[in-house]
Motif scaffolding. Structure first.
Motif, PDB file in Angstrom:
ATOM      1  N   GLU A   1     116.830  80.032  68.466  1.00  0.00           N
ATOM      2  CA  GLU A   1     115.621  80.723  67.522  1.00  0.00           C
ATOM      3  C   GLU A   1     114.544  79.719  67.604  1.00  0.00           C
ATOM      4  O   GLU A   1     113.330  80.388  67.706  1.00  0.00           O
TER       5      GLU A   1
ATOM      6  N   HIS B   1     112.812  80.416  70.699  1.00  0.00           N
ATOM      7  CA  HIS B   1     112.043  81.607  70.746  1.00  0.00           C
ATOM      8  C   HIS B   1     111.229  81.857  69.843  1.00  0.00           C
ATOM      9  O   HIS B   1     110.374  82.668  70.078  1.00  0.00           O
TER      10      HIS B   1
ATOM     11  N   LEU C   1     117.323  86.138  65.520  1.00  0.00           N
ATOM     12  CA  LEU C   1     117.407  87.267  66.392  1.00  0.00           C
ATOM     13  C   LEU C   1     118.587  88.044  65.569  1.00  0.00           C
ATOM     14  O   LEU C   1     119.373  87.615  64.793  1.00  0.00           O
TER      15      LEU C   1
ATOM     16  N   GLU D   1     118.909  91.662  71.628  1.00  0.00           N
ATOM     17  CA  GLU D   1     117.721  91.081  71.300  1.00  0.00           C
ATOM     18  C   GLU D   1     117.773  89.402  71.754  1.00  0.00           C
ATOM     19  O   GLU D   1     116.876  88.967  72.517  1.00  0.00           O
ATOM     20  N   ALA D   2     118.840  88.759  71.892  1.00  0.00           N
ATOM     21  CA  ALA D   2     119.181  87.764  72.387  1.00  0.00           C
ATOM     22  C   ALA D   2     119.000  87.480  73.922  1.00  0.00           C
ATOM     23  O   ALA D   2     118.354  86.744  74.331  1.00  0.00           O
TER      24      ALA D   2
ATOM     25  N   ALA E   1     115.359  87.908  74.576  1.00  0.00           N
ATOM     26  CA  ALA E   1     114.599  86.542  74.493  1.00  0.00           C
ATOM     27  C   ALA E   1     114.861  85.517  75.468  1.00  0.00           C
ATOM     28  O   ALA E   1     114.181  84.705  75.853  1.00  0.00           O
TER      29      ALA E   1
ATOM     30  N   SER F   1     112.874  85.780  78.556  1.00  0.00           N
ATOM     31  CA  SER F   1     111.454  85.495  78.247  1.00  0.00           C
ATOM     32  C   SER F   1     111.320  83.952  78.510  1.00  0.00           C
ATOM     33  O   SER F   1     110.437  83.703  78.798  1.00  0.00           O
TER      34      SER F   1
ATOM     35  N   THR G   1     125.259  86.454  65.873  1.00  0.00           N
ATOM     36  CA  THR G   1     124.292  87.854  65.534  1.00  0.00           C
ATOM     37  C   THR G   1     125.127  88.862  64.519  1.00  0.00           C
ATOM     38  O   THR G   1     126.171  88.950  64.667  1.00  0.00           O
TER      39      THR G   1
END
Length: 295
Positions: free
Chosen positions: A157, A160, A164, A169-170, A173, A176, A196
């Protein structure tokens, strides 16, 4: 017919060192050796014990000291023979620069070099526990050079830049952070201790993400207070060992998770270190095996 090579892979492991306990190189060396990998250990610090025991004595080595040791290895031709680099806790951003210089030097001769960077910064409950400048160095400098990163949930996190809320979503991320080529970012992101809200509360997950695939390995949650130190160091070493031995990514991740779970679940309450020596058989051949599920 040419006989297969019997040369043992060498891993340049640049991490901390303690005289007593299992963190840094003292957590990574035995697992690598048991997996048939020869660690070339360069210590960034030498302490009497890790901080989990409270007071400690010793020294943080300077970047010049690290560079001097690397220069001696270079003169023996050892750096040129390394097939991977492993790094963890950094006592100083300058030491990080010395590590990256070694990575770039070896990669120039070995474009396929694995550089596994465990971006040690902190953890849930403890918060940030590294010196100022380390998180920025990891985000701005180390991430681009790494081929594999193994942050825990908290560290991921931080990389990122936001909390999250779910596994999808993780995954987004993690993608990315991936690079398009060596030297532009990792090709594999492995997030450990993932919890999560969409995951079962009684499970701990490890998420592995590449550009075109993602896998989740779930184990029962072992509630140890305090948690033993060095878990991330052992996980990264076992993961790298499996990858160097040719295991496919999901099998390597599942193997590393299985070994770590075996060690954690056999840790006595209150014990500050994993039972690496007593339970060494669980490193290469864990009894309980968990699978990596595609997500």
């Amino acid at each position: 017919m040419t006989a297969p090579s019997t040369e043992t892979p060498l891993v340049l492991s640049i991490q901390s060192h303690v005289a007593f306990g299992h963190v840094g190189n003292d957590a990574a060396m035995l697992p690598l050796q048991l997996l048939g990998i020869q660690p070339v250990a360069v210590h960034t610090v030498q302490f009497s014990n890790h901080t989990g025991y409270g007071e400690f004595k010793g020294q943080v080595f300077t970047p010049a000291h690290i560079a001097d040791v690397l220069d001696g290895l270079r003169a023996r031709g050892v750096l040129a023979r390394c097939t991977a680099v492993l790094s963890g806790y950094l006592g100083d951003a300058g030491v990080g620069e010395a590590i990256l210089a070694a990575v770039q030097e070896i990669r120039a001769a070995r474009p396929g070099l694995h550089y596994l960077c465990d971006p040690v910064m902190g953890d849930v409950g403890r918060g940030l526990f590294v010196r100022p400048g380390i998180p920025e160095f990891l985000r701005r400098r180390a991430l681009a050079q790494a081929s594999i990163i193994t942050p825990n949930h908290y560290e991921f996190e931080l990389l990122h830049g936001a909390p999250l809320a779910s596994v999808p979503e993780a995954i987004a991320a993690a993608r990315s952070l991936l690079g398009a080529a060596p030297g532009t970012g990792p090709s594999l992101v492995v997030v450990t201790s993932l919890r999560t809200p969409d995951l079962p509360a009684d499970r701990l997950a490890t998420l592995a993400v590449t550009a075109d695939a993602a896998w989740l390995v779930k184990t029962p949650y072992v509630d140890l207070q305090p948690l033993p130190n060095g878990m991330g160091d052992v996980f990264s070493a076992v993961l790298l060992g499996h990858l160097l031995r040719g295991k496919p990514t999901p099998d390597a991740v599942a193997g590393a998770v299985s070994s770590l779970y075996a060690l954690v679940s056999r840790t006595s309450p209150g014990q500050r270190d994993l039972p690496l020596v007593a339970c060494q058989a669980q490193i290469a051949a864990p009894v309980d095996r968990f699978s990596a599920e595609a997500v």
